[in-house]
Design a protein around this motif. Sequence first.
Motif, PDB file in Angstrom:
ATOM      1  N   TRP A  85      32.816 -66.514  11.125  1.00  0.00           N
ATOM      2  CA  TRP A  85      31.612 -66.095  11.853  1.00  0.00           C
ATOM      3  C   TRP A  85      31.994 -65.370  13.143  1.00  0.00           C
ATOM      4  CZ3 TRP A  85      26.308 -66.307  11.036  1.00  0.00           C
ATOM      5  CH2 TRP A  85      25.494 -66.098  12.152  1.00  0.00           C
ATOM      6  N   THR A  86      32.961 -65.919  13.862  1.00  0.00           N
ATOM      7  CA  THR A  86      33.390 -65.308  15.122  1.00  0.00           C
ATOM      8  C   THR A  86      34.045 -63.954  14.871  1.00  0.00           C
ATOM      9  OG1 THR A  86      33.788 -67.539  15.986  1.00  0.00           O
ATOM     10  CG2 THR A  86      34.709 -65.707  17.232  1.00  0.00           C
ATOM     11  N   MET A  87      34.859 -63.865  13.826  1.00  0.00           N
ATOM     12  CA  MET A  87      35.477 -62.577  13.477  1.00  0.00           C
ATOM     13  C   MET A  87      34.407 -61.523  13.201  1.00  0.00           C
ATOM     14  SD  MET A  87      38.715 -63.345  10.957  1.00  0.00           S
ATOM     15  CE  MET A  87      39.133 -61.614  10.819  1.00  0.00           C
ATOM     16  N   ALA A  88      33.377 -61.954  12.477  1.00  0.00           N
ATOM     17  CA  ALA A  88      32.324 -61.008  12.102  1.00  0.00           C
ATOM     18  C   ALA A  88      31.473 -60.589  13.304  1.00  0.00           C
ATOM     19  CB  ALA A  88      31.436 -61.628  11.031  1.00  0.00           C
ATOM     20  N   ARG A  89      31.287 -61.474  14.292  1.00  0.00           N
ATOM     21  CA  ARG A  89      30.422 -61.194  15.446  1.00  0.00           C
ATOM     22  C   ARG A  89      31.137 -60.515  16.594  1.00  0.00           C
ATOM     23  NH1 ARG A  89      25.628 -60.965  16.921  1.00  0.00           N
ATOM     24  NH2 ARG A  89      25.250 -62.770  18.248  1.00  0.00           N
ATOM     25  N   ALA A  90      32.457 -60.788  16.738  1.00  0.00           N
ATOM     26  CA  ALA A  90      33.180 -60.313  17.918  1.00  0.00           C
ATOM     27  C   ALA A  90      33.292 -58.800  17.934  1.00  0.00           C
ATOM     28  CB  ALA A  90      34.562 -60.950  17.962  1.00  0.00           C
ATOM     29  N   GLY A  91      32.974 -58.205  19.070  1.00  0.00           N
ATOM     30  CA  GLY A  91      33.133 -56.763  19.241  1.00  0.00           C
ATOM     31  C   GLY A  91      34.544 -56.376  19.623  1.00  0.00           C
ATOM     32  N   ILE A  92      35.387 -57.403  19.932  1.00  0.00           N
ATOM     33  CA  ILE A  92      36.770 -57.141  20.343  1.00  0.00           C
ATOM     34  C   ILE A  92      37.688 -58.142  19.650  1.00  0.00           C
ATOM     35  CG2 ILE A  92      38.385 -57.122  22.293  1.00  0.00           C
ATOM     36  CD1 ILE A  92      35.967 -56.469  24.088  1.00  0.00           C
ATOM     37  N   TRP A  93      38.773 -57.635  19.087  1.00  0.00           N
ATOM     38  CA  TRP A  93      39.851 -58.464  18.548  1.00  0.00           C
ATOM     39  C   TRP A  93      41.111 -58.173  19.349  1.00  0.00           C
ATOM     40  CZ3 TRP A  93      39.882 -57.716  12.458  1.00  0.00           C
ATOM     41  CH2 TRP A  93      38.713 -58.272  11.918  1.00  0.00           C
ATOM     42  N   VAL A  94      41.827 -59.236  19.738  1.00  0.00           N
ATOM     43  CA  VAL A  94      43.119 -59.071  20.418  1.00  0.00           C
ATOM     44  C   VAL A  94      44.090 -60.066  19.797  1.00  0.00           C
ATOM     45  CG1 VAL A  94      44.375 -59.180  22.606  1.00  0.00           C
ATOM     46  CG2 VAL A  94      41.993 -58.391  22.580  1.00  0.00           C
ATOM     47  N   ASP A  95      45.240 -59.566  19.344  1.00  0.00           N
ATOM     48  CA  ASP A  95      46.228 -60.512  18.829  1.00  0.00           C
ATOM     49  C   ASP A  95      47.636 -59.930  18.910  1.00  0.00           C
ATOM     50  OD1 ASP A  95      46.691 -58.963  16.447  1.00  0.00           O
ATOM     51  OD2 ASP A  95      47.041 -60.824  15.339  1.00  0.00           O
ATOM     52  N   SER A  96      48.626 -60.771  18.553  1.00  0.00           N
ATOM     53  CA  SER A  96      50.028 -60.368  18.694  1.00  0.00           C
ATOM     54  C   SER A  96      50.763 -60.292  17.362  1.00  0.00           C
ATOM     55  CB  SER A  96      50.760 -61.372  19.605  1.00  0.00           C
ATOM     56  OG  SER A  96      50.766 -62.663  19.013  1.00  0.00           O
ATOM     57  N   HIS A  97      50.154 -60.724  16.286  1.00  0.00           N
ATOM     58  CA  HIS A  97      50.811 -60.718  14.983  1.00  0.00           C
ATOM     59  C   HIS A  97      49.967 -60.004  13.931  1.00  0.00           C
ATOM     60  CE1 HIS A  97      53.363 -63.666  16.896  1.00  0.00           C
ATOM     61  NE2 HIS A  97      54.146 -63.711  15.837  1.00  0.00           N
ATOM     62  N   GLY A  98      48.776 -60.529  13.703  1.00  0.00           N
ATOM     63  CA  GLY A  98      47.904 -59.939  12.702  1.00  0.00           C
ATOM     64  C   GLY A  98      46.853 -60.926  12.252  1.00  0.00           C
ATOM     65  N   PHE A  99      45.600 -60.542  12.350  1.00  0.00           N
ATOM     66  CA  PHE A  99      44.534 -61.357  11.790  1.00  0.00           C
ATOM     67  C   PHE A  99      44.673 -61.359  10.269  1.00  0.00           C
ATOM     68  CE2 PHE A  99      42.597 -60.309  15.934  1.00  0.00           C
ATOM     69  CZ  PHE A  99      42.231 -61.591  16.329  1.00  0.00           C
ATOM     70  N   PRO A 100      44.015 -62.281   9.556  1.00  0.00           N
ATOM     71  CA  PRO A 100      44.171 -62.361   8.095  1.00  0.00           C
ATOM     72  C   PRO A 100      44.137 -60.990   7.444  1.00  0.00           C
ATOM     73  CG  PRO A 100      42.766 -64.132   8.857  1.00  0.00           C
ATOM     74  CD  PRO A 100      43.056 -63.286  10.060  1.00  0.00           C
ATOM     75  N   LEU A 101      45.139 -60.712   6.607  1.00  0.00           N
ATOM     76  CA  LEU A 101      45.398 -59.353   6.152  1.00  0.00           C
ATOM     77  C   LEU A 101      44.243 -58.728   5.375  1.00  0.00           C
ATOM     78  CD1 LEU A 101      49.135 -59.570   5.008  1.00  0.00           C
ATOM     79  CD2 LEU A 101      48.214 -58.737   7.169  1.00  0.00           C
ATOM     80  N   ASP A 102      43.606 -59.474   4.503  1.00  0.00           N
ATOM     81  CA  ASP A 102      42.606 -58.880   3.618  1.00  0.00           C
ATOM     82  C   ASP A 102      41.230 -58.735   4.262  1.00  0.00           C
ATOM     83  OD1 ASP A 102      44.312 -58.527   1.449  1.00  0.00           O
ATOM     84  OD2 ASP A 102      44.069 -60.607   0.808  1.00  0.00           O
ATOM     85  N   TYR A 103      41.098 -59.151   5.515  1.00  0.00           N
ATOM     86  CA  TYR A 103      39.786 -59.145   6.158  1.00  0.00           C
ATOM     87  C   TYR A 103      39.543 -57.813   6.867  1.00  0.00           C
ATOM     88  CZ  TYR A 103      39.027 -64.061   5.168  1.00  0.00           C
ATOM     89  OH  TYR A 103      38.808 -65.250   4.541  1.00  0.00           O
ATOM     90  N   PRO A 104      38.593 -57.018   6.394  1.00  0.00           N
ATOM     91  CA  PRO A 104      38.332 -55.731   7.049  1.00  0.00           C
ATOM     92  C   PRO A 104      37.733 -55.937   8.433  1.00  0.00           C
ATOM     93  CG  PRO A 104      36.685 -56.166   5.352  1.00  0.00           C
ATOM     94  CD  PRO A 104      37.723 -57.242   5.226  1.00  0.00           C
ATOM     95  N   LYS A 105      37.991 -54.978   9.289  1.00  0.00           N
ATOM     96  CA  LYS A 105      37.418 -55.031  10.640  1.00  0.00           C
ATOM     97  C   LYS A 105      35.967 -54.562  10.579  1.00  0.00           C
ATOM     98  CE  LYS A 105      38.288 -51.748  13.366  1.00  0.00           C
ATOM     99  NZ  LYS A 105      38.927 -50.726  14.195  1.00  0.00           N
ATOM    100  N   PRO A 106      35.048 -55.312  11.197  1.00  0.00           N
ATOM    101  CA  PRO A 106      33.636 -54.897  11.180  1.00  0.00           C
ATOM    102  C   PRO A 106      33.437 -53.546  11.877  1.00  0.00           C
ATOM    103  CG  PRO A 106      33.879 -57.185  11.918  1.00  0.00           C
ATOM    104  CD  PRO A 106      35.241 -56.599  11.884  1.00  0.00           C
ATOM    105  N   ARG A 107      32.454 -52.831  11.418  1.00  0.00           N
ATOM    106  CA  ARG A 107      32.140 -51.548  12.054  1.00  0.00           C
ATOM    107  C   ARG A 107      31.702 -51.808  13.499  1.00  0.00           C
ATOM    108  NH1 ARG A 107      28.145 -47.835   8.762  1.00  0.00           N
ATOM    109  NH2 ARG A 107      29.966 -47.984   7.387  1.00  0.00           N
ATOM    110  N   GLY A 108      32.313 -51.099  14.422  1.00  0.00           N
ATOM    111  CA  GLY A 108      31.981 -51.250  15.832  1.00  0.00           C
ATOM    112  C   GLY A 108      32.908 -52.181  16.587  1.00  0.00           C
ATOM    113  N   THR A 109      33.705 -52.966  15.886  1.00  0.00           N
ATOM    114  CA  THR A 109      34.679 -53.847  16.537  1.00  0.00           C
ATOM    115  C   THR A 109      35.934 -53.046  16.877  1.00  0.00           C
ATOM    116  OG1 THR A 109      33.894 -55.837  15.421  1.00  0.00           O
ATOM    117  CG2 THR A 109      36.157 -55.882  16.218  1.00  0.00           C
TER     118      THR A 109
END
Length: 881
Positions: free
Chosen positions: A583-607
């Motif tokens: 839910w948080t991945m889908a709602r967040a307008g910003i992602w920040v990480d150092s390795h990689g979020f789950p590989l198969d999960y597409p980034k939402p439009r606008g994030t």
Amino acid sequence: MPDCTVVVITYNDAARLPRAVRSVLGQSLRDLEVIIADDASTDDTPQVAARLAEHDARVRYLRREVNSGGCGAPRNDGIDAAAAPYVMFLDSDDELPRHACKSLLTEIERTGADFVSGQISRLFESNGRLVPYYPSLFARRRVVEGIRAEPGLFLDCFSTNKLYDVGRLRERSLRFPEDIHYEDHVFAAELYAVSRRFAVVPWVVYHWHRAPTNASISLSIDDMENVRQRVIAARLSDDILRAHGAEDLVPHRQRRFLRQDLRVYLNPLPARDLVWVKEFASIVRPYLEEIPAELMDEAEPLERVCCRLILDDRIEDLRIAAGSLTGPRAAPRAAVQLNGRTYWGTSVSPGLDITGLRLAELPFSASRLRHEAVEIACDGDRVRMTVRSYDPFGSLPLDWTAFLQLGREKIPIEPEPSGEGGYVTEVVFTPSGTCDPRIGFTRASDGHTTTDRIIADPRTPPIELPGCRLLVEGYAAYLCVRSDPTPRSVWRRVKQALLKRLNTPRLKLRAYKMLIKVLPRRRDLALFESDVGKSCSGSPRAVYEELRRRGSPVEVVWSVAKNRGHFPRGVRLVRRGSWRYLWTMARAGIWVDSHGFPLDYPKPRGTRYLQTWHGQGIKSIGLDAPDLRADFDKPRAQWRAAVARWDALVSPSAEFSRIFVPTNGYTGKVYRYGTPRCDALVRGEAVGDVRRRLEIPHRRQILLYAPTYRDWAKGSGKSVRVDLEMLAEELADDWVLVLRTHPVERYNPPEHLKHFVRSAGSYPEINDLMLASDALLTDYSSVMCDYAITGKPMVFFIDDWDDYRLSERGVYHDLPAIAPGPCVTTTEELVKVIRRLPDVHASFAGRYAAFRDLWCADERGDAAARIVDDFFGPDLARATR
């Protein structure tokens, strides 16, 4: 003529005989024969053997008229009857792995050896676990030119894990003694004495079944006659070596007795009554008196102590000392420290010297106390016990508090001086759940705590309590609480089954893809993740701290995989992989990480996605890394799609951009501002007090050892390639080694090295370790590039350089050519370098400067601020500079 004969010896084992024979008939080597050598069984063995022979013509059945009382006679019958040029032996309660015969036959024919020996593994039938027996003996494939070349192989005295040349056995009249148990020990001694060369292979060739109800000779260790037979076998083995002119090998054979044979009886000794222990000591003592003192001195400290106590007829002390041989190795009740040496008990004797265990030199949090439950009683659902605590090494300070720990619960207790040294505590508690009760002491001056489990009389019967049991487990006789398994309700089973079906990765991914289509993005919500949720550190932490410093309106949620204790208080957390995480991945307008979020999960439009990555250096990366460079389209396409989600990438240097960007197929924005996590290194800002937290004396220098993992052995601890024993012996007076293994590694330094080694694999901030250290020891880790900012000495231990660059990970740079410090391949070389480190470091000044220019030229200490300005924008950054 068959290629191989397998002799299956049996006695009254009709139920398991078919399993053993089938393991032979099912071998990948088909041209073999099975000889069932029956030692006059009185059960259904003859009928079972007849059916096996009728079913397969390769099976022959031999039966003795009178039971011989041991395993030697039926094995000799098998040697006499073997029709093949090679023979193996199998006990009817064990099995051969499928390729045992073929692989050993191939090896003996290839090498021309007298016999070939392979790894034997114990198969515990209760859980199916396979445990290799002394795996170090079989670590590599080799031909041994006689036992003098490797006398340590006397530890391998099994007759069943070997393939023998039958002709040579008959030619040399090599036979098993028929009037004793442990005949294989005597046979092996003569075999080693007369064999000119033999081969050793590293693969498993024998499954030694360990069943709870198995009454085999080797497991009947509570029988005093068993002890006598083992001592007789040891003496006969020594005599055979002398008879063959191998007097020089007798000490090596006796070393085996101290290390293996004696330990078989010492381990369960705490549970024996004093009469049994005294008789055992009287049987073993005469043989121990024949063993040279210098050989006894080479034994492990606690084994040496037990031998000394046997020789001195100190029976009660022997039982106490034996309880420290296994498990966590309980501390003694008392110890004497004199002239830099530590002795077990209250007297000084060379045989009681335990200095090598370094128990008196441990830091307080690792120091050892002894707690014995002398009285245990049950009062309804409560347990009352009297605990005696001993401080043999004088670890406790004047000011402390104490507690009983039950899982996560801590119950304050008030130990009182006993008048005999140590303390007595009346403890009352209500156990629940599964736990191992511990007594803990907290030092008032700095809050450091040391805990130890509670020892009880091994013969204490289990105490039944509501929902659980209090019992004593293991040879070390530690008190524990174990929950009673309760049947699950129908509703609970239905609920768990439903959750299991709903929590599948495939269903979660489908749900996520639906969520990103319908949920609006929140521009002021950011999901941060570091090290795949394992910590709150690195560049994401530095960016987060910069946002906090500015009072940014961005609401930050941190992804956490397991240990929430690695995260600062007050931060909002979401468990990685949970529904709330999606839910948080889908709602967040910003992602920040150092390795990689789950590989198969597409980034939402606008994030927008800021990838800070977690290091730079010489190792191959991205599509060049071992897991992606193979010609398999799916994982490479998956990684390319994951990289395509990135909107901005932090690049620490031009060299990083030159290598990392193309090898990952990245085409987006690149920030060349330096690395946010390195800002603290540039400014010299430490968050915590490393010396206080890791209990490092101020007079000692700190050597930070940070090796990287090996792709072929992740989680094995094999990245720790330096000989820590030697390093401790040579440098412990002046240095402390802080060991920072890679997050994917699993390595816990042995207790006797903890006076020198401080394990810091889970230390929250590596920057603090770098700033506190006086030098870095590494191999190919990217930490070298960050450490160069400090200007402090670096040493590179690269004993596997050729393997690493050519066949393992692969590299982009010739490390020995560019390293800003010496590259060594042995611990001896390393010690020499450390002892003259200032001069060595000065000699690398030019290389060091070039290395910093290559990797650190953009590091100015303001990377986090500049990235926040650019990526988050004026509104969300709310800059105050």
